[in-house]
Design an enzyme around this catalytic site. Structure first.
Site, mmCIF file in Angstrom:
data_model
loop_
_atom_site.group_PDB
_atom_site.id
_atom_site.type_symbol
_atom_site.label_atom_id
_atom_site.label_comp_id
_atom_site.label_asym_id
_atom_site.label_seq_id
_atom_site.Cartn_x
_atom_site.Cartn_y
_atom_site.Cartn_z
ATOM 1 N N THR A 215 0.796 -1.257 -0.041
ATOM 2 C CA THR A 215 0.140 -0.041 0.090
ATOM 3 C C THR A 215 0.861 1.317 -0.047
ATOM 4 O O THR A 215 0.373 2.482 -0.241
ATOM 5 C CB THR A 215 -0.961 0.133 1.182
ATOM 6 O OG1 THR A 215 -0.490 0.596 2.256
ATOM 7 C CG2 THR A 215 -1.774 -1.192 1.412
ATOM 8 N N ASP A 216 2.008 1.013 0.199
ATOM 9 C CA ASP A 216 2.855 2.285 0.098
ATOM 10 C C ASP A 216 4.223 2.329 -0.445
ATOM 11 O O ASP A 216 5.100 2.723 -0.148
ATOM 12 C CB ASP A 216 3.304 2.967 1.522
ATOM 13 C CG ASP A 216 3.747 4.339 1.649
ATOM 14 O OD1 ASP A 216 3.508 5.201 0.778
ATOM 15 O OD2 ASP A 216 4.344 4.705 2.555
ATOM 16 N N LEU A 217 4.107 1.599 -1.536
ATOM 17 C CA LEU A 217 5.272 1.411 -2.478
ATOM 18 C C LEU A 217 5.474 2.219 -3.600
ATOM 19 O O LEU A 217 4.965 2.443 -4.669
ATOM 20 C CB LEU A 217 5.031 -0.122 -3.171
ATOM 21 C CG LEU A 217 6.319 -0.636 -3.857
ATOM 22 C CD1 LEU A 217 7.128 -1.083 -2.836
ATOM 23 C CD2 LEU A 217 5.992 -2.172 -4.744
#
Length: 328
Positions: A215-217
Site C-alpha cells: 500500500t505504500d510502494l
C-alpha cells in the site's frame, strides 16, 4: 537523548540513538490506541538500550529516521548473523506505536525476504524489528519509466495470500464511502461524491482473491540490496485488491510530471507501465487512485475552519490534478 559509546577503549565514536529532529517531530503526536509521542520518547532511550542488550546488537553508525520510526545500523553479535549474511550487519527499527505500523512484522514474515527486506526478529509488543541492512540507494534517481518497471515487478513478487490478522481493504473502503460524502468541500464536491461512490462499488465488485498489499510502494520505499537488485521496505499492510497499490507511484516524484497537458500523459504513463508489469486492471487502478487521493486531500485539510498552509494547499492541488487525470 540516548547515546552509546564503543566498549573497546572509550575512543570509539559516540552515536546519538534518538535524533533531535525525529524527537521534535514525534513529540506532538497524539495517542492512537497506545501512548502519545512524548510519552513514548520519554521511554525510548531505555527501550533502545534494552533491545540492544537483549538482542546482542552493537550500534555501528548514526541513527536514521522516518516520520514515526528510528532506525539504528547495528552489528549482530549473537543470534541471527547467518540470516543477514557475512557482514553480520542489520538495522534495528523501532516505531512509535500506532495502528498502521502494527501489522508490518506480519507482512514481512509472510514475504520472508521475497521482494522485501528480510525480517530477522521482531517484538510486536515494543514495535521493534531487527532487519537485514540494505543499501542507501533507492529509485528516486532512476529514470521514471525504469523506476515504475521496478515497482511493477516488485508488486508481482510480493503478491501472495495475506495473514488473517492483516487489516482488510474492504473496511477502509466502507469507511471512505461514508466519510468522503460527509467531508467538507476541500475538493470539488463532485470528486468527493465520485470517490465515495467508487469506494462502495469497488467493494461490491471485489476481485475473486484478496492478496497481501504493501500500500505504500513508492520510489523511496525501494532500496538496493546485497542479495537482490531491489527490495521493498516500510509496508503499510492491508489485504485486498492489488489495484489499490498504484497511487503512491503517482503522487511521489510529482515535480517530474511536467506542466500543462504533459501532466496527464506522465501520470497515465506511470500507471500503464506498472499495471502492465504487475498484471493490474487499469480501470480498477484509476478508480482506487481517485478514492485514495480524495482521502489524502481530506486528511491533509484537517479540521474544518482551520486555515491551510502552503504545503497543504499544494497537496490538495496535486490531488485534484491526479483525480482529473484518472477521469480523462
Amino acid at each position: 537523548m540516548s547515546d552509546v559509546r564503543g566498549a573497546d577503549d572509550g575512543r570509539a565514536p559516540r552515536y546519538d540513538l534518538v535524533p533531535a529532529l525525529f524527537a521534535h517531530q514525534v513529540a506532538g503526536f497524539e495517542p492512537q490506541g497506545w501512548m502519545s509521542g512524548q510519552d513514548w520518547l520519554d521511554d525510548l532511550p531505555a527501550l533502545l538500550a534494552g533491545l540492544l542488550d537483549e538482542w546482542e546488537l552493537e550500534p555501528i553508525g548514526q541513527s536514521l529516521h522516518g516520520v514515526c520510526s528510528v532506525v539504528i545500523p547495528v552489528r549482530l553479535l549473537g543470534a541471527g548473523r547467518e540470516t543477514v549474511g557475512v557482514s553480520g550487519e542489520g538495522v534495528l527499527k523501532v516505531t512509535w506505536p500506532h495502528p498502521e505500523a502494527a501489522p508490518e512484522p506480519l507482512a514481512l514474515q509472510s514475504w520472508n525476504g521475497h521482494g522485501s527486506v528480510r525480517l530477522v526478529r521482531a517484538d510486536p509488543s515494543r514495535f521493534a524489528m531487527l532487519l537485514e541492512r540494505l543499501h542507501a540507494r533507492d529509485l528516486t534517481r532512476l529514470p521514471i519509466d525504469e523506476a515504475c518497471g521496478v515497482i511493477g515487478d516488485l508488486l508481482t513478487t510480493l503478491r501472495r495470500p495475506a495473514h488473517p490478522r492483516i487489516p482488510r481493504l474492504t473496511a477502509y473502503a466502507e469507511r471512505q464511502a461514508v466519510e468522503l460524502r460527509a467531508a467538507p468541500p476541500v475538493l470539488p464536491r463532485r470528486y468527493l461524491d465520485q470517490a465515495a461512490a467508487l469506494a462502495s462499488e469497488l467493494v461490491s465488485r471485489a476481485p475473486a482473491e484478496e492478496r497481501l498489499l504493501h500500500t505504500d510502494l513508492h520510489y523511496a520505499n525501494v532500496l538496493g540490496a546485497y542479495r537482490s537488485p531491489w527490495l521493498a521496505i516500510d509496508p503499510k499492510p492491508m489485504a485486498g485488491d492489488v489495484a489499490f497499490e498504484m497511487a503512491p507511484a503517482l503522487w511521489n516524484r510529482a515535480d517530474e510530471l511536467g506542466t500543462g497537458s504533459q501532466v496527464r500523459w506522465s501520470l497515465r504513463r506511470r500507471l500503464e507501465i506498472i499495471c502492465e508489469r504487475a498484471g493490474i486492471d487499469e480501470g480498477r487502478a484509476r478508480a482506487w487512485t481517485i478514492v485514495r487521493e480524495a482521502d489524502n486531500a481530506v486528511e491533509v485539510a484537517g479540521s474544518e475552519g482551520v486555515p491551510l498552509d502552503a504545503d497543504a494547499r499544494d497537496r490538495i492541488s496535486l490531488a485534484v490534478t491526479i483525480i482529473k487525470a484518472m477521469n480523462d
